[in-house]
Each structure stands twice: as structure tokens, then as C-alpha cells.
Design a protein around this motif. Structure first.
Motif, PDB file in Angstrom:
ATOM      1  N   HIS A  66       0.831  -1.204   0.000  1.00  0.00           N
ATOM      2  CA  HIS A  66       0.000   0.000   0.000  1.00  0.00           C
ATOM      3  C   HIS A  66       0.872   1.263   0.000  1.00  0.00           C
ATOM      4  N   GLU A  67       1.926   1.219   0.842  1.00  0.00           N
ATOM      5  CA  GLU A  67       2.850   2.363   0.879  1.00  0.00           C
ATOM      6  C   GLU A  67       3.488   2.569  -0.495  1.00  0.00           C
ATOM      7  N   LEU A 200     -12.926  -3.602   1.064  1.00  0.00           N
ATOM      8  CA  LEU A 200     -11.686  -3.081   1.643  1.00  0.00           C
ATOM      9  C   LEU A 200     -10.681  -4.188   1.883  1.00  0.00           C
ATOM     10  N   LEU A 201     -11.199  -5.370   2.142  1.00  0.00           N
ATOM     11  CA  LEU A 201     -10.308  -6.471   2.504  1.00  0.00           C
ATOM     12  C   LEU A 201      -9.466  -6.935   1.325  1.00  0.00           C
ATOM     13  N   GLU A 205      -9.592   0.760  -2.177  1.00  0.00           N
ATOM     14  CA  GLU A 205      -9.951   1.903  -1.351  1.00  0.00           C
ATOM     15  C   GLU A 205     -10.893   2.810  -2.147  1.00  0.00           C
ATOM     16  N   LEU A 234     -21.057  -2.341  14.505  1.00  0.00           N
ATOM     17  CA  LEU A 234     -20.177  -2.108  13.351  1.00  0.00           C
ATOM     18  C   LEU A 234     -19.009  -3.084  13.339  1.00  0.00           C
ATOM     19  N   ASP A 235     -18.750  -3.633  12.165  1.00  0.00           N
ATOM     20  CA  ASP A 235     -17.504  -4.374  11.954  1.00  0.00           C
ATOM     21  C   ASP A 235     -16.577  -3.414  11.229  1.00  0.00           C
ATOM     22  N   ALA A 236     -15.470  -3.079  11.878  1.00  0.00           N
ATOM     23  CA  ALA A 236     -14.664  -1.953  11.407  1.00  0.00           C
ATOM     24  C   ALA A 236     -14.168  -2.135   9.978  1.00  0.00           C
ATOM     25  N   GLU A 237     -13.985  -3.381   9.556  1.00  0.00           N
ATOM     26  CA  GLU A 237     -13.351  -3.565   8.245  1.00  0.00           C
ATOM     27  C   GLU A 237     -14.349  -3.844   7.127  1.00  0.00           C
ATOM     28  N   LEU A 238     -15.603  -3.860   7.470  1.00  0.00           N
ATOM     29  CA  LEU A 238     -16.609  -4.047   6.424  1.00  0.00           C
ATOM     30  C   LEU A 238     -17.203  -2.690   6.060  1.00  0.00           C
ATOM     31  N   LEU A 239     -17.419  -2.519   4.788  1.00  0.00           N
ATOM     32  CA  LEU A 239     -17.870  -1.225   4.296  1.00  0.00           C
ATOM     33  C   LEU A 239     -19.390  -1.225   4.145  1.00  0.00           C
ATOM     34  N   GLY A 334      -4.262  -8.605  11.548  1.00  0.00           N
ATOM     35  CA  GLY A 334      -4.424  -7.343  10.860  1.00  0.00           C
ATOM     36  C   GLY A 334      -4.034  -6.132  11.662  1.00  0.00           C
ATOM     37  N   PRO A 335      -4.855  -5.730  12.608  1.00  0.00           N
ATOM     38  CA  PRO A 335      -4.635  -4.454  13.271  1.00  0.00           C
ATOM     39  C   PRO A 335      -3.345  -4.437  14.093  1.00  0.00           C
TER      40      PRO A 335
END
Lengths: 767, 103
Positions: A66-67, A200-201, A205, A234-239, A334-335
Motif C-alpha cells: 500500500h505504501e 476493503l479487505l 480503497e 459495526l464491523d470496522a473492516e466491512l464497508l 491485521g490491526p
């Protein structure tokens, strides 16, 4: 899980190629002379690697790529200049990407802090240039527009290649509304973008995509918040966000430019793009991609398990199985910062387990092996003439050679073999779309997708299977209400299976629908003049009527089927591959279509027959039986066509020696042999030959490329004694015999009704 | 559970967003916001350092804002950075940000 690891391997192989692309591109970059195509290629390579990494849950790889990608993105937008330092940093980043891929491939954690320096350098490069030159989208208008978005020739798209190719192909058919108008110089587009929750997974983006859209013109972006859950849920990684964008752009900005923005997520979102100005109202971008192989994340779907119930529920699958798999993977590591204890050591990079080889090279190899098989058979033939007991060592050596040759042939053939999964994996999509169109609920179950078969066969399976599955859903399955009424589960099941059976591959499409409505099929066939009124046909024969050209029972012509092109085309395609198709149906319980295909098109199982001095090969699949008729079974008809009574049916006799003008052959069928053969549409012929010499596997040599096409001959081969033998084409023989002056009012060949007067139904169908 | 930088005084919680508010930060941010609202009725998110943003983290902030409004709690985004503002603009949420931000 086995499936997943296979896709992983593909991912690593493709990534290695992508990295090579990126490296070559980076090495060609130089300050002041920036080739935007090059930069785009590098960006896409890195983006593809990131996308796949996201799908497999390689979080560190995603983070780092990503970077890397961010810098490339800025670079291609012209927001930061190319400097020698930056190129060095990028090359280092590419090496590091290779190391991370290697670690991921070996399932070890990379050493802690491995990426720190490079990430810092990448960010520094961004920050240093950003402060001096504020990123202003307006600046983009100066850059050539093509460079702002990935260009169309997407050969470096790697794992997304197939899908993209299909999307591009479909796009070619699309009419760009902007160009169609010719009047308005600005076109207003409405784009409804509803990503799947797991978008997102896979490393995509939406913010970037929307930003890219804004660069195309004036964009009014409206974000829909209706589907947002409460904080607690909320599931933080689901849009859960979706967008409607009104884009006013120059007429030069075509539909393809908008499609480009979403090219990496075409399968991960519901997308509707419509032009308010001139042409097409609403075009479903998902529809053209139907024939595309889904990208790897979708392929990881456990396809043996029934697919998601289709119908309208397709829009928001809260958590489909791949999504949960992925989010699990992403959550575990992940996090948390990527610093687990496991030491990785200095990883050398990615090792590949496969190489890509030009198909021509393989074909040459196959060809050479074929020659060798023939030579070996020749030597063996000569050896038989040697006095027994002598040259013992030579005999043994040759036997060994024969064995090695056989193994060599099998190995070479296996190079061309591919699992049918590449075809099967396209079907869930098809099923979903068919289900939506027909309003039925359908589950697709597949099995045996690892069954391997020759590449050519695999490639040619797509169309027949598509037809058959459409047919099963459209004609076979009942609507959900009707199913409930008769005590079946609401959702119908279509089962697609493949297996090896006695040297052939057998593919079955089974549905649990209503089965073939024989009364309707028969009346339709009579109505269309395909069957004589009053003819009595067995159930099996009625079922087989659906393969007749121009046959359709659908009362209404739908988009799916009902045009009467379908099952006859399927039969033709399958027989062109040397295969057979059969249908078995039980009223109320469903139908089963069975395809049987040769594993390879390079060798063929045949029966060698002799006519006079000549030798011919008959494909084993065509042969029903061989028999020597008694004089009472033979009937000469006035206009010179002979028929024979075999198993209660009149079968037309074809004298091969008359057809091909071969002297010194047996002219009397009662002294020779009659080989009963069946063509792909089920009609039978009796070939009169001198002798049946035996079964043999023969190497197919194309007659067309070496000589020219001949009627009644499919190909040629070289026999063990070095003689060229022609491989007969049974359907062609029937045509020839019909026109060869025997008679042009040929007699029924395989009509179940022994009515000898009048043209037979089958005859009409093939003229 | 990873929580982001947090300070509490007089019943007010202040969360300081890190510079990198990418996808991997979405879960810690969510956890922190849940914890913050559990601890106080007045939560401020300090957003001046944010450089990188994902739709996931913005979505988390939106959900938190809606939640606070529904429960009558106070929520604010203090001094949003340019990057955050830009991302919100990309996502069509500039009005939302204006509504909830505090310079």
C-alpha cells in the motif's frame, strides 16, 4: 483449503511475474524522461500484488504494498517528480516486496522492522515533495489524460488479467455515449457505486476511486449512509457506505474511462453507470463480465458447497463465505502491528514453481512425441518378423523403449492438461444471472473440478456448459412458488460434476426440476415436422429430440433460451471435440445431461478396419457393434440404397469401397462385416468393411494442414507399419452416401418407425 | 484490544488520532470510540495529525457521530487535517465533516 493453497500458488507465481515487470519498469525510469505507460504498469503490478495479498490475508504485504502503491499513484498523477533518489527507494521497495512475498509463500513472519526503513523512505519521498508542491487535482488537467487512469492494454494486470480481458472485450461492444452524441460537448453521467462489504479487505480503497472519478470532470458525490449499523454492531473492516456520483465531463471522457476507475473492483461491487445525455440508459457492467473468470478471491469460494442463493439477494451479501474467511485472516494479524515473534531471517525472495511456456513449443513437443510413438510402433512391427529366440537383448531393449515412450507420451499430454475448474468457476456467476433473469432460486453445486483434461477441450467446454446450465435453469427448474407447492425446496439445485471414466472425461449437468415434458416435446416436434404424426417413440428418443436443430419448447422466447439455438449447437460443439452427449430425464424429478469427452485431442482410440488393401480408423466412440448380416437381413431398395435389419431397426448400409473407389474389396455384406456406427445425433449407419483388425490408440495428424480437407475423413494417422490410414468421419460418410448417387431420396436410417415410404424425420433435420 | 491515544479530564474524553488512519487502524479506532463513549458522554477526536485515511476509518467516525447524536452525547472532530478533509471530500462527506468538526 486445498483449493485455496492452489490459488495461493497461482498468486505467488503471478506476483513473481508482476515483480519482474515492476523491476524492469523501475530500471527504465529516469529523472526528466518519464514514460507514463511505464509508471502505470508499475502501479498496476504493485496494485495487483496488493489486491491478491488482501484476499489471502497477508496483512504485512498489504500494508507495505500500500505504501509502495501510494507513491506510485502520486508519481503517475504527476504530484511528485521522478528523482534518482526516489527510483533507488522504489527499487529497494520492490526488492522488499519480493522478500515479503517469499516470507508469505513460506508461511513465516518477516523479521521485525524489515520494512521500517523503506516505509520511512517512501513516506519521506511523499512528504518532501508534497510540502513544496501542494497536491491539487487541477494540476492533473495538464498531464495527458490517459496517464491519470490505467490504460487499456492491461497485460500486466496479472491475476486480474482474465477478468479484465473479458471486461475489455465486453467494453468494445459498448457504445461510448459521449461519442455517439456528437452534439453535446459535456456529458452528464450518473454512477451508482455500491461496493460489497468486503471490498476493503481486497486492498481496494473507495476514496481513491472516487478521487480518480473527480479527476475526470466535475463530480458531485453523494454518500449514502442508510445502511450504516449502530456503533455497537459495526464491523470496522466491512464497508457499509455506497455512493451516487453525478459526473459532468467532457464528451471525450468515454464510458471506458469511468469503467477504468472501477476496473479492479468490477466483481466486488454493484455498479450502474448511465449517461443522462444521449445514448444508453442503464448498462449493467456486471453483465458483460459474465463470461469472465472471477478473480482469485471469488475462486477461493468453496465451490463444492452450493453457491449463494441467487435471485435478488445478490446486492448485499452481508457476509459471504470468502468474506468471512478473509476477515478472519485479516483480524488475526491485521490491526496488531506486524511484529510477531517468529523469526524470518533474511529471506531471499520468491521462488517459482511453474514456468510459462509458449503453447507452440508444447505442441511441437506433442507432435514429436507422436512421431516417436509411430516410429516405435514401426520398429515393433519389424521386430515381429525376426526369428523368435534371437536378438533377445534387442527385443528387451525395444520393450523398454516402448514403455518409456508410453510414459513420455502421457507426461507430455499431461502438460497440456488443465483442471476443468477454470470453466466451472465461471458458472456461479452465470447461474446467478440466469436466476435473477428468470426469478428462480438456484443453488449451484460442483464437484470434481480438479479433473484434468486437454487445454483445447477445456476451452471448448465453456459454450456447451453455458448453454446447458441456462437450459436447465430456464426450462428445467420450476419457479420457487411452484416448487413449494409440490413439496420441493424453494431453491432448485443444479449440479455440475466432472470425473474421469475409462480414459474419457464425463461431465454431468443435473437439475432437480420438472424433467423433460415429453408430451410437449413430442407435440412440438410433430408441429415442426421433425417427427411424423403417429410415430411411436420411446421416452429416450423423445428426450433426444431436444437436440434437433430448431427445436424449442419454450412458449416464449426469453433472453436466456427459447430461440431454438442451443442444444443442437451443444451437440455439434461436443461432437466436434470427439465427444458425445446424452440426456436422461425423470418427470417431476429432474434431468441429467451427460457429456463424455476424450481427454486429449492428440491421440484417439480407434478401431482399425480394412477395406481392400486400405486401412481406415474408426473412432471408437462412434462404434456401436460389428456384425455379419445374414442374407435375410439385407434388403435392397429399388433406387439402389441397401438397408439392413439390425436389432429391429432398418439401418442404411454404406459400402466404403464404393464410396472411396477401392478395388479388390468384399462387395457382399454377408461375407464381410457390417460395423454399426452412430453419429452424434443418434442416427445409425452400417459400414460394410472387409475386416476389423483391432483396437489401437492412434496419433491424430491433421489432414487439412498437411494436405486438404476430404469429405468423410476427419484426420489421418500413421500406423505401426508406416502406412497412412485415414480416420473416418461418420457424419461425413452419411452425407457422402446420401449424395453419392445411391439415391437422393435416401431411406430412413434410424427412424424407430420402420415405415419405409416417405422421407424420414431425421433426414430432414440434417439436410 | 489496541486503543489509540486517549486522555480523559472532567468527564470528557479526547482521542488523538494517529497520522496513519489506514484500514488496519479501523478496528483500534472503533474499539477506542466504543470505550470512550462507555466512559464519557463527551468525546472529542483530535484529527490534526491525520495524513492517511481509509474509507473504513471515516465510516467508523460517521457511525460514532450518528450514534452520539442518537444518544444525546457530544461528539466532535477537532482540527481535521487537510488529508482528512480531502478524503471526506472524495467520499462525498465534506458536509458531514463540516457539521461535526471543530476548529
Amino acid at each position: 483449503m486445498d483449493d485455496l493453497s492452489r490459488f495461493k500458488q497461482t498468486y505467488f507465481d503471478e506476483s513473481a511475474e508482476l515483480m519482474a515487470v515492476a523491476e524492469a519498469g523501475l530500471l527504465r525510469l529516469s529523472p526528466g524522461d518519464v514514460d507514463m505507460d511505464e509508471v502505470n504498469a508499475i502501479f498496476r503490478a504493485v496494485h495487483s500484488i496488493k489486491g491478491g495479498a488482501g484476499a489471502f490475508g497477508f496483512s504485512e504485504l498489504v500494508a507495505f504494498s500500500h505504501e509502495f502503491e501510494t507513491v506510485m499513484d502520486e508519481l503517475r498523477n504527476g504530484a511528485i517528480p521522478v528523482t534518482t533518489d526516489l527510483i533507488d527507494t522504489l527499487i529497494r521497495a520492490n526488492d522488499l516486496l519480493g522478500q515479503l512475498l517469499g516470507c508469505a509463500g513460506d508461511e513465516i513472519d518477516p523479521p521485525p522492522g524489515l520494512t521500517d526503513d523503506t516505509v520511512a523512505a517512501l513516506r519521506h519521498a511523499l512528504a518532501a515533495n508534497r510540502t513544496g508542491d501542494p497536491p491539487q487535482p487541477v494540476a492533473e488537467s495538464a498531464a495527458p489524460p490517459a496517464s491519470a487512469t490505467p490504460d487499456d492494454e492491461d497485460d500486466e494486470a496479472g491475476i486480474f488479467g482474465d477478468a479484465l480481458a473479458a471486461i475489455h472485450a465486453a467494453r468494445a461492444d459498448d457504445d461510448p455515449p459521449g461519442t455517439g452524441s456528437g452534439t453535446a460537448d459535456r456529458v452528464r453521467w450518473t454512477i451508482r457505486f455500491r461496493p460489497k462489504s468486503d471490498l476493503l479487505l481486497s486492498g481496494n480503497e473507495p476514496a481513491y476511486m472516487l478521487r480518480a472519478l473527480r479527476r475526470l470532470g466535475e463530480a458531485d458525490i453523494h454518500c449514502h449512509l442508510d445502511d450504516l449499523p449502530a456503533l455497537a454492531d459495526l464491523d470496522a473492516e466491512l464497508l457499509h457506505l455506497s455512493w451516487t456520483i453525478t459526473l459532468t465531463a467532457d464528451a471525450s471522457v468515454g464510458r471506458d474511462r469511468i469503467d477504468d476507475v472501477f476496473e479492479f473492483v468490477a466483481d466486488d461491487c454493484d455498479l450502474q453507470i448511465s449517461a443522462d445525455a444521449p445514448l444508453p440508459a442503464v448498462v449493467e457492467p456486471s453483465a458483460p463480465a459474465a463470461s469472465a473468470a472471477p478473480p482469485p478471491p471469488a475462486r477461493t469460494e468453496p465451490s463444492a458447497v452450493p453457491g449463494p442463493p441467487a435471485a435478488q439477494t445478490t446486492t448485499t451479501p452481508a457476509t459471504t463465505s470468502p468474506a468471512t474467511a478473509k476477515s478472519d485472516g485479516a483480524k488475526t494479524d491485521g490491526p496488531a502491528k506486524p511484529r510477531s515473534g517468529n523469526s524470518g531471517g533474511d529471506h531471499g525472495g520468491l521462488t517459482t514453481h511453474t514456468i510459462r511456456v509458449d503453447l507452440d513449443k508444447i505442441d511441437r513437443l506433442v507432435n514429436m512425441v507422436g512421431e516417436m510413438v509411430i516410429t516405435q510402433a514401426m520398429i515393433a512391427e519389424h521386430l515381429r518378423d525376426l526369428p523368435p529366440g534371437q536378438f533377445q537383448e534387442l527385443q528387451e531393449g525395444l520393450e523398454q523403449l516402448a514403455q518409456h515412450t508410453r510414459e513420455l507420451r502421457e507426461s507430455v499430454m499431461s502438460i497440456r492438461a488443465q483442471p476443468v475448474s477454470s470453466v466451472f468457476s465461471r458458472m456461479p456467476r452465470l447461474v446467478r444471472e440466469c436466476a435473477t433473469m428468470t426469478g428462480k432460486e438456484v443453488l449451484l453445486a460442483t464437484s470434481g473440478e480438479n479433473t484434468e483434461v486437454d487445454k483445447t477441450v477445456v476451452e471448448n467446454l465453456v459454450d456447451p456448459l453455458t448453454h446447458m446450465i441456462r437450459n436447465s435453469i430456464d426450462h428445467g427448474l420450476e419457479g420457487p412458488e411452484e416448487r413449494e407447492r409440490i413439496g420441493k425446496p424453494r431453491a432448485g439445485t443444479v449440479h455440475l460434476s466432472a470425473q474421469h471414466r475409462s480414459g474419457r472425461i464425463v461431465i454431468e449437468v443435473t437439475d432437480d426440476g420438472r424433467g423433460i415434458n415429453r408430451a410437449k416435446v413430442l407435440s412440438k416436434a410433430i408441429e415442426k415436422g421433425l417427427v411424423q404424426p403417429g410415430a411411436s417413440l420411446t421416452d429416450e428418443e423423445i428426450d433426444n429430440l431436444i437436440f434437433l436443430p430448431g427445436f424449442s419448447t419454450a412458449d416464449q422466447v426469453s433472453n436466456l433460451s427459447g430461440r431454438g439455438v442451443g442444444m443442437d449447437v451443444v451437440r455439434r460443439n461436443i461432437s466436434a471435440l470427439g465427444g458425445r452427449i446424452g440426456v436422461y430425464s425423470t418427470p417431476g424429478e429432474g434431468s441429467r445431461f451427460v457429456l463424455s469427452l476424450p481427454l486429449t485431442l492428440a491421440v484417439l482410440d480407434g478401431m482399425v478396419i480394412s477395406v481392400g488393401e486400405e486401412r481406415f480408423v474408426l473412432p471408437l466412440t462412434n462404434i456401436v457393434e460389428s456384425l455379419r448380416p445374414k442374407p435375410v437381413d439385407l434388403h435392397g431398395l429399388v433406387n439402389k440404397c441397401d438397408v439392413m435389419m439390425a436389432r429391429g431397426e432398418y439401418v442404411r448400409l454404406v459400402y466404403l469401397h464404393r464410396l472411396f473407389g477401392i478395388p479388390k474389396a468384399v462387395d457382399d455384406a454377408t461375407r464381410g462385416l457390417v460395423v454399426l456406427v452412430e453419429t452424434e445425433d443418434g442416427s445409425r449407419l452400417g459400414l460394410v468393411v472387409d475386416e476389423v483388425l483391432g483396437q489401437q490408440q492412434v496419433v491424430i495428424k491433421s489432414l487439412e494442414s498437411n494436405f486438404r480437407r476430404l469429405d468423410g475423413v476427419a484426420a489421418a494417422t500413421i500406423l505401426g507399419d508406416g502406412r497412412v490410414a485415414l480416420i473416418l468421419d461418420v457424419a461425413g460418410l452419411r452425407e457422402m452416401s446420401r449424395h453419392s448417387g445411391d439415391s437422393d431420396r435416401a431411406r430412413p436410417t434410424a427412424t424407430p418407425t420402420p415405415a419405409l415410404a416417405g422421407p424420414s424425420p431425421r433426414q430432414r433435420q440434417t439436410v | 484490544m489496541t486503543l489509540i491515544k486517549w486522555s480523559e479530564e472532567a468527564g470528557r474524553v479526547r482521542l488523538t488520532l494517529p497520522s496513519d488512519l489506514d484500514l488496519p487502524m479501523a478496528q483500534p479506532l472503533l474499539d477506542s470510540l466504543r470505550a470512550a463513549f462507555a466512559a464519557a458522554n463527551d468525546v472529542t477526536v483530535q484529527a490534526d495529525a491525520v495524513e492517511r485515511v481509509s474509507a473504513a476509518t471515516v465510516q467508523t467516525l460517521v457511525v460514532a457521530a450518528r450514534d452520539s447524536a442518537a444518544r444525546g452525547a457530544v461528539f466532535a472532530i477537532a482540527t481535521p487535517s487537510d488529508s482528512l478533509s480531502e478524503a471526506c471530500e472524495d467520499l462525498g462527506l465534506q458536509d458531514w465533516l463540516k457539521q461535526w468538526s471543530r476548529a
